[in-house]
Write an enzyme that holds these catalytic residues in place. Structure first.
Site, PDB file in Angstrom:
ATOM      1  N   ASP A  29       0.842  -1.388   0.065  1.00 35.21           N
ATOM      2  CA  ASP A  29       0.015  -0.107  -0.148  1.00 35.21           C
ATOM      3  C   ASP A  29       0.879   1.248   0.045  1.00 35.21           C
ATOM      4  O   ASP A  29       0.312   2.306   0.275  1.00 35.21           O
ATOM      5  CB  ASP A  29      -0.883   0.155   1.212  1.00 35.21           C
ATOM      6  CG  ASP A  29      -2.313  -0.860   0.867  1.00 35.21           C
ATOM      7  OD1 ASP A  29      -2.617  -0.768  -0.079  1.00 35.21           O
ATOM      8  OD2 ASP A  29      -2.676  -1.643   1.936  1.00 35.21           O
TER       9      ASP A  29
ATOM     10  N   ASP B  71      -7.868  -4.012  -4.391  1.00 31.91           N
ATOM     11  CA  ASP B  71      -7.388  -2.594  -3.942  1.00 31.91           C
ATOM     12  C   ASP B  71      -5.902  -2.329  -4.388  1.00 31.91           C
ATOM     13  O   ASP B  71      -5.754  -1.373  -4.562  1.00 31.91           O
ATOM     14  CB  ASP B  71      -7.155  -2.662  -2.221  1.00 31.91           C
ATOM     15  CG  ASP B  71      -8.253  -3.540  -1.439  1.00 31.91           C
ATOM     16  OD1 ASP B  71      -8.795  -4.756  -2.205  1.00 31.91           O
ATOM     17  OD2 ASP B  71      -8.769  -3.016  -0.257  1.00 31.91           O
TER      18      ASP B  71
END
Length: 397
Positions: free
Chosen positions: A116, A174
């Site tokens: 991320d 994601d």
């Protein structure tokens, strides 16, 4: 005037009236009123939480604010919110605040334990560089991109998402969002290998992410030794065969962004298919704000997810720039934005722990962050407002 000319004139007049009506509807979003509220909320936040090494994420079960360290995957969103405040208000004061909450994240550029880094670094330093052209911000984006590239497995053809069990080599929907940083870095003069990694990941994802009805699986789990797909499943949805609403929104946004960078029409088709499914589901809901999972049997007695609406609205606004029939996507985005701007979802000044939006759902299966504010809901909400403000005329071309 001949019959044909009269008919053409009438048709042209009808088109003009239709477009004028659409433009009026599209510009009905109260951007300035929301900005005034956001300025009050964030000013209130700074007065109580001035430490720029702590980053707002959500609310705890006891109602108090949840702050995180820079290592948390959500840490970069607040700085991104402030950069969008700077864009939307054109005030130097918001640039200074955005810089303060950005620069404390720099150490994460070398963190190899997360996929991320795009959320952490691109939404802070990347947004900052786009607005200021600060060369230091560019260097951080380039370093973080090189770090993220180390999580790529060429046998699988994708960047690994999580490092925890029960997954073998998970690739979550994601993760599409973090590809933007790699593509941006390549464009900024970084290693072109980063662009190849991003495209390879996207192509692998595209093979397995969608069902026949264009809904998405949340998690693709691979064998890292052979690259073979082991399982299509969920972690944050209600079941492996369900469609987790925010995951579908990530797909809309992610493949639209990929088309922006590459011009690959397969990505545009994927984005449109994902959007069509999302729109079909939300058109059944009076206010167009999705339930956390489209297949939850408890609907309508099920939590909403304003964050999914915000992500989708922002993605749909960009998609309207590229689609041959933009009004459907633009109209759906503004329908969701209109609802998000009402008191049902938009918090009153001084409430909601200084977050903007209410009624998001983080991870319902884990009984975590249900019906709470989420910092990334606010990020994509502000981005959608900025895009709405700048894309309105494009929707009528």
């Amino acid at each position: 005037m001949g019959v044909l000319h009269k008919a053409l004139f009438s048709l042209f007049a009808l088109i003009l009236v239709s477009q004028a009506g659409f433009a009026q509807k599209a510009t009905a979003i109260p951007v300035e009123q929301v900005l005034a509220l956001a300025e009050k909320q964030y000013t209130g936040y700074f007065s109580q939480y001035p430490d720029s090494t702590k980053y707002p994420r959500s609310s705890k079960e006891d109602g108090t604010i949840l702050l995180t360290s820079s290592r948390n995957w959500t840490s970069g969103f607040f700085a991104g919110n402030l950069w969008y405040m700077a864009r939307l208000t054109n005030k130097e004061s918001w640039r200074r605040r955005a810089a303060a909450w950005t620069e404390t994240l720099e150490a994460e550029k070398n963190t190899t334990s997360t996929h991320d880094l795009g959320f952490i670094i691109n939404n802070s330093f990347g947004q900052g560089y786009a607005l200021t052209q600060n060369p230091k911000y560019k260097e951080v984006v380039l370093q973080a991109s090189a770090t993220l590239g180390r999580r790529f497995n060429p046998t699988v053809g994708a960047i690994r998402s999580w490092d925890f069990a029960p997954f073998t080599y998970p690739v979550i929907v994601d993760n599409l969002m973090n590809l933007e940083m790699l593509l941006s870095a390549a464009k900024l003069g970084g290693d072109t290998t980063l662009a190849r990694i991003a495209k390879t990941h996207a192509n692998t994802d595209l093979k397995y992410r969608f069902r026949k009805d264009h809904s998405t699986f949340h998690v693709l789990d691979f064998d890292p030794a052979t690259g073979k797909l082991r399982k299509q499943m969920t972690h944050q949805g209600i079941a492996d065969n369900s469609c987790w609403a925010r995951g579908q929104a990530w797909a809309i946004y992610g493949y639209t962004m990929l088309y922006r960078f590459t011009g690959n029409k397969q990505y545009l088709t994927a984005a449109q298919n994902a959007a069509d499914y999302f729109i079909k589901q939300t058109n059944r809901i009076p206010d167009h704000i999705p339930y956390w999972d489209f297949n939850d049997p408890a609907i309508p007695n099920s939590p909403r997810d304003a964050s999914a609406a915000a992500v989708a609205a922002s993605g749909l606004l960009e998609l309207s720039k590229y689609a041959k029939s933009p009004k459907k996507y633009y109209g759906s985005a503004t329908a969701m934005l209109s609802s998000l701007c009402t008191p049902q979802y938009l918090a009153a000044a001084g409430t909601n722990n200084f977050f903007l939006l209410k009624h998001s759902t983080g991870n319902k299966p884990s009984k975590s962050e249900i019906d709470v504010p989420l910092v990334y809901a606010d990020y994509y909400f502000l981005e959608a407002l900025w895009r709405h403000k700048n894309y309105t005329t494009l929707a009528l071309q």
